[in-house]
Scaffold this motif. Structure first.
Motif, PDB file in Angstrom:
ATOM      1  N   VAL A  88      36.439  55.748  26.273  1.00 10.19           N
ATOM      2  CA  VAL A  88      35.760  54.505  25.908  1.00 10.19           C
ATOM      3  C   VAL A  88      35.440  53.732  27.184  1.00 10.19           C
ATOM      4  O   VAL A  88      36.338  53.417  27.972  1.00 10.19           O
ATOM      5  N   THR A  89      34.151  53.425  27.378  1.00 10.20           N
ATOM      6  CA  THR A  89      33.730  52.740  28.604  1.00 10.20           C
ATOM      7  C   THR A  89      32.883  51.497  28.338  1.00 10.20           C
ATOM      8  O   THR A  89      32.490  50.822  29.286  1.00 10.20           O
ATOM      9  N   LYS A  90      32.579  51.188  27.094  1.00 12.49           N
ATOM     10  CA  LYS A  90      31.753  50.019  26.798  1.00 12.49           C
ATOM     11  C   LYS A  90      32.625  48.787  26.564  1.00 12.49           C
ATOM     12  O   LYS A  90      33.620  48.839  25.833  1.00 12.49           O
ATOM     13  N   SER A  91      32.238  47.689  27.173  1.00  9.28           N
ATOM     14  CA  SER A  91      32.918  46.425  26.914  1.00  9.28           C
ATOM     15  C   SER A  91      32.447  45.875  25.571  1.00  9.28           C
ATOM     16  O   SER A  91      31.384  46.257  25.067  1.00  9.28           O
ATOM     17  N   PRO A  92      33.221  44.979  24.946  1.00  5.94           N
ATOM     18  CA  PRO A  92      32.812  44.442  23.650  1.00  5.94           C
ATOM     19  C   PRO A  92      31.408  43.849  23.644  1.00  5.94           C
ATOM     20  O   PRO A  92      30.672  43.985  22.666  1.00  5.94           O
ATOM     21  N   GLY A  93      30.995  43.218  24.746  1.00 11.54           N
ATOM     22  CA  GLY A  93      29.676  42.599  24.797  1.00 11.54           C
ATOM     23  C   GLY A  93      28.531  43.588  24.781  1.00 11.54           C
ATOM     24  O   GLY A  93      27.388  43.204  24.530  1.00 11.54           O
ATOM     25  N   GLU A  94      28.798  44.858  25.038  1.00 12.60           N
ATOM     26  CA  GLU A  94      27.764  45.888  25.055  1.00 12.60           C
ATOM     27  C   GLU A  94      27.595  46.590  23.715  1.00 12.60           C
ATOM     28  O   GLU A  94      26.674  47.383  23.546  1.00 12.60           O
ATOM     29  N   LEU A  95      28.448  46.306  22.757  1.00 15.97           N
ATOM     30  CA  LEU A  95      28.461  47.070  21.521  1.00 15.97           C
ATOM     31  C   LEU A  95      27.295  46.712  20.605  1.00 15.97           C
ATOM     32  O   LEU A  95      26.970  45.531  20.412  1.00 15.97           O
ATOM     33  N   LEU A  96      26.678  47.727  20.005  1.00 19.47           N
ATOM     34  CA  LEU A  96      25.694  47.536  18.955  1.00 19.47           C
ATOM     35  C   LEU A  96      26.414  47.155  17.661  1.00 19.47           C
ATOM     36  O   LEU A  96      27.611  47.422  17.495  1.00 19.47           O
ATOM     37  N   PRO A  97      25.705  46.533  16.694  1.00 19.85           N
ATOM     38  CA  PRO A  97      26.368  46.169  15.432  1.00 19.85           C
ATOM     39  C   PRO A  97      27.097  47.333  14.768  1.00 19.85           C
ATOM     40  O   PRO A  97      28.218  47.174  14.271  1.00 19.85           O
ATOM     41  N   MET A  98      26.495  48.529  14.757  1.00 24.24           N
ATOM     42  CA  MET A  98      27.122  49.666  14.094  1.00 24.24           C
ATOM     43  C   MET A  98      28.341  50.194  14.856  1.00 24.24           C
ATOM     44  O   MET A  98      29.118  50.973  14.308  1.00 24.24           O
ATOM     45  N   GLN A  99      28.511  49.764  16.112  1.00 24.68           N
ATOM     46  CA  GLN A  99      29.709  50.128  16.868  1.00 24.68           C
ATOM     47  C   GLN A  99      30.830  49.127  16.664  1.00 24.68           C
ATOM     48  O   GLN A  99      31.923  49.318  17.201  1.00 24.68           O
ATOM     49  N   ARG A 100      30.562  48.088  15.880  1.00 29.53           N
ATOM     50  CA  ARG A 100      31.560  47.056  15.629  1.00 29.53           C
ATOM     51  C   ARG A 100      32.110  47.114  14.216  1.00 29.53           C
ATOM     52  O   ARG A 100      32.841  46.218  13.780  1.00 29.53           O
ATOM     53  N   VAL A 101      31.768  48.158  13.483  1.00 29.15           N
ATOM     54  CA  VAL A 101      32.266  48.361  12.124  1.00 29.15           C
ATOM     55  C   VAL A 101      32.757  49.797  11.999  1.00 29.15           C
ATOM     56  O   VAL A 101      32.398  50.667  12.799  1.00 29.15           O
ATOM     57  N   PRO A 102      33.581  50.088  10.990  1.00 29.34           N
ATOM     58  CA  PRO A 102      34.008  51.469  10.776  1.00 29.34           C
ATOM     59  C   PRO A 102      32.819  52.384  10.490  1.00 29.34           C
ATOM     60  O   PRO A 102      31.746  51.937  10.070  1.00 29.34           O
ATOM     61  N   HIS A 103      33.025  53.674  10.693  1.00 26.02           N
ATOM     62  CA  HIS A 103      31.968  54.650  10.492  1.00 26.02           C
ATOM     63  C   HIS A 103      32.556  55.917   9.884  1.00 26.02           C
ATOM     64  O   HIS A 103      33.769  56.097   9.834  1.00 26.02           O
ATOM     65  N   PHE A 104      31.680  56.797   9.427  1.00 27.09           N
ATOM     66  CA  PHE A 104      32.077  58.150   9.044  1.00 27.09           C
ATOM     67  C   PHE A 104      31.310  59.100   9.955  1.00 27.09           C
ATOM     68  O   PHE A 104      30.190  58.822  10.363  1.00 27.09           O
ATOM     69  N   ASP A 105      31.912  60.231  10.272  1.00 28.91           N
ATOM     70  CA  ASP A 105      31.285  61.153  11.212  1.00 28.91           C
ATOM     71  C   ASP A 105      30.208  62.009  10.554  1.00 28.91           C
ATOM     72  O   ASP A 105      29.138  62.224  11.129  1.00 28.91           O
ATOM     73  N   GLN A 106      30.486  62.501   9.372  1.00 30.41           N
ATOM     74  CA  GLN A 106      29.539  63.273   8.593  1.00 30.41           C
ATOM     75  C   GLN A 106      29.863  63.034   7.119  1.00 30.41           C
ATOM     76  O   GLN A 106      31.036  62.861   6.761  1.00 30.41           O
ATOM     77  N   PRO A 107      28.862  63.076   6.221  1.00 25.50           N
ATOM     78  CA  PRO A 107      29.152  62.909   4.799  1.00 25.50           C
ATOM     79  C   PRO A 107      29.623  64.221   4.166  1.00 25.50           C
ATOM     80  O   PRO A 107      29.151  64.625   3.100  1.00 25.50           O
ATOM     81  N   LYS A 108      30.573  64.875   4.836  1.00 25.15           N
ATOM     82  CA  LYS A 108      30.991  66.218   4.436  1.00 25.15           C
ATOM     83  C   LYS A 108      32.521  66.289   4.398  1.00 25.15           C
ATOM     84  O   LYS A 108      33.166  66.500   5.423  1.00 25.15           O
ATOM     85  N   PRO A 109      33.108  66.125   3.215  1.00 19.34           N
ATOM     86  CA  PRO A 109      34.576  66.145   3.112  1.00 19.34           C
ATOM     87  C   PRO A 109      35.209  67.477   3.484  1.00 19.34           C
ATOM     88  O   PRO A 109      36.424  67.530   3.704  1.00 19.34           O
ATOM     89  N   ASP A 110      34.419  68.555   3.565  1.00 23.33           N
ATOM     90  CA  ASP A 110      34.988  69.851   3.922  1.00 23.33           C
ATOM     91  C   ASP A 110      34.977  70.099   5.429  1.00 23.33           C
ATOM     92  O   ASP A 110      35.291  71.200   5.883  1.00 23.33           O
ATOM     93  N   GLU A 111      34.611  69.073   6.223  1.00 20.90           N
ATOM     94  CA  GLU A 111      34.688  69.175   7.672  1.00 20.90           C
ATOM     95  C   GLU A 111      35.757  68.208   8.184  1.00 20.90           C
ATOM     96  O   GLU A 111      36.040  67.192   7.555  1.00 20.90           O
TER      97      GLU A 111
END
Length: 221
Positions: A88-111
């Motif tokens: 991790v190298t980005k400071s909080p001020g550099e984050l995009l909105p989608m980097q400030r909320v939880p995410h899912f990696d893929q919509p694939k429960p079998d991965e």
């Protein structure tokens, strides 16, 4: 090696935790740092990545499959995938909105997604979340049609704080967290809503021996 499992949240998503995962973790980190010469940014990850050594994927696949059999954890056996050394190298001020909320990696429960912590607990672990409006704790292909528009509306009405998420917010409820620990490995479904559990006021450290240095992987049957 010590193995733990958990079923988290209302939707009982599986999380596999392996402590003392690599037999020579210090040497692995030294080798990783020496080979991280082609750095790149990838997707929404807030930092730099480099591809791992070929043998590392084999190590992950072997240890995770053995742990799944040992514990009966409700994760699929895996045979292939990609892995990266990540910092991790980005400071909080550099984050995009989608980097400030939880995410899912893929919509694939079998991965399976994997984080192997090659840093200490001061850098924060991984937290899992429930989206308050929909109640979703994981996003598969059928849920995307409802979740993505709802999230976009939420972001417009309640923009997330200019910081890494590290607790419950008006949009998301934190349901589980795993602390970082050197040589701890966690695995979970790629569809689970999650985020790095990075402390408030985080300042990136560019030295991989001092910063939030991990190996991350995305593995498939």
């Amino acid at each position: 090696m010590e193995v733990h499992t958990a079923q988290i949240g209302r939707e009982l998503q599986p999380v596999l935790i392996i402590d003392d995962a690599a037999p020579a973790a210090d040497a692995l980190k030294q080798q990783a740092v020496s080979q991280c010469v082609e750095l790149f940014e990838n997707g929404l990850y807030p930092g730099l990545r480099a591809r791992t050594m070929d043998m590392y994927n084999g190590f992950l696949i072997d240890i995770i499959n053995k742990a799944i059999v040992l514990t009966g954890c409700d994760l699929p056996a895996i045979s292939q995938g990609e892995s990266y050394f990540s910092m991790v190298t980005k400071s909080p001020g550099e984050l995009l909105p989608m980097q400030r909320v939880p995410h899912f990696d893929q919509p694939k429960p079998d991965e399976i997604a994997v984080v192997h912590y090659l840093c200490g607990p001061e850098h924060g672990g991984t937290a899992f979340y429930r989206h308050r409006r929909t109640g979703f704790e994981y996003i598969d292909e059928s849920r995307q049609r409802e979740y993505l528009p709802a999230l976009n509306q939420d972001l417009q009405r309640h923009p997330p704080a200019q910081d890494y998420i590290h607790s419950s917010t008006p949009l998301f409820e934190r349901i589980y967290s795993v602390n970082a620990r050197f040589n701890r490995l966690i695995a979970y479904r790629c569809s689970s809503l999650h985020s790095g559990d990075i402390r408030a006021g985080f300042r990136p450290v560019m030295d991989p021996f001092q910063g939030r240095f991990t190996a991350t992987a995305f593995l498939r049957p």
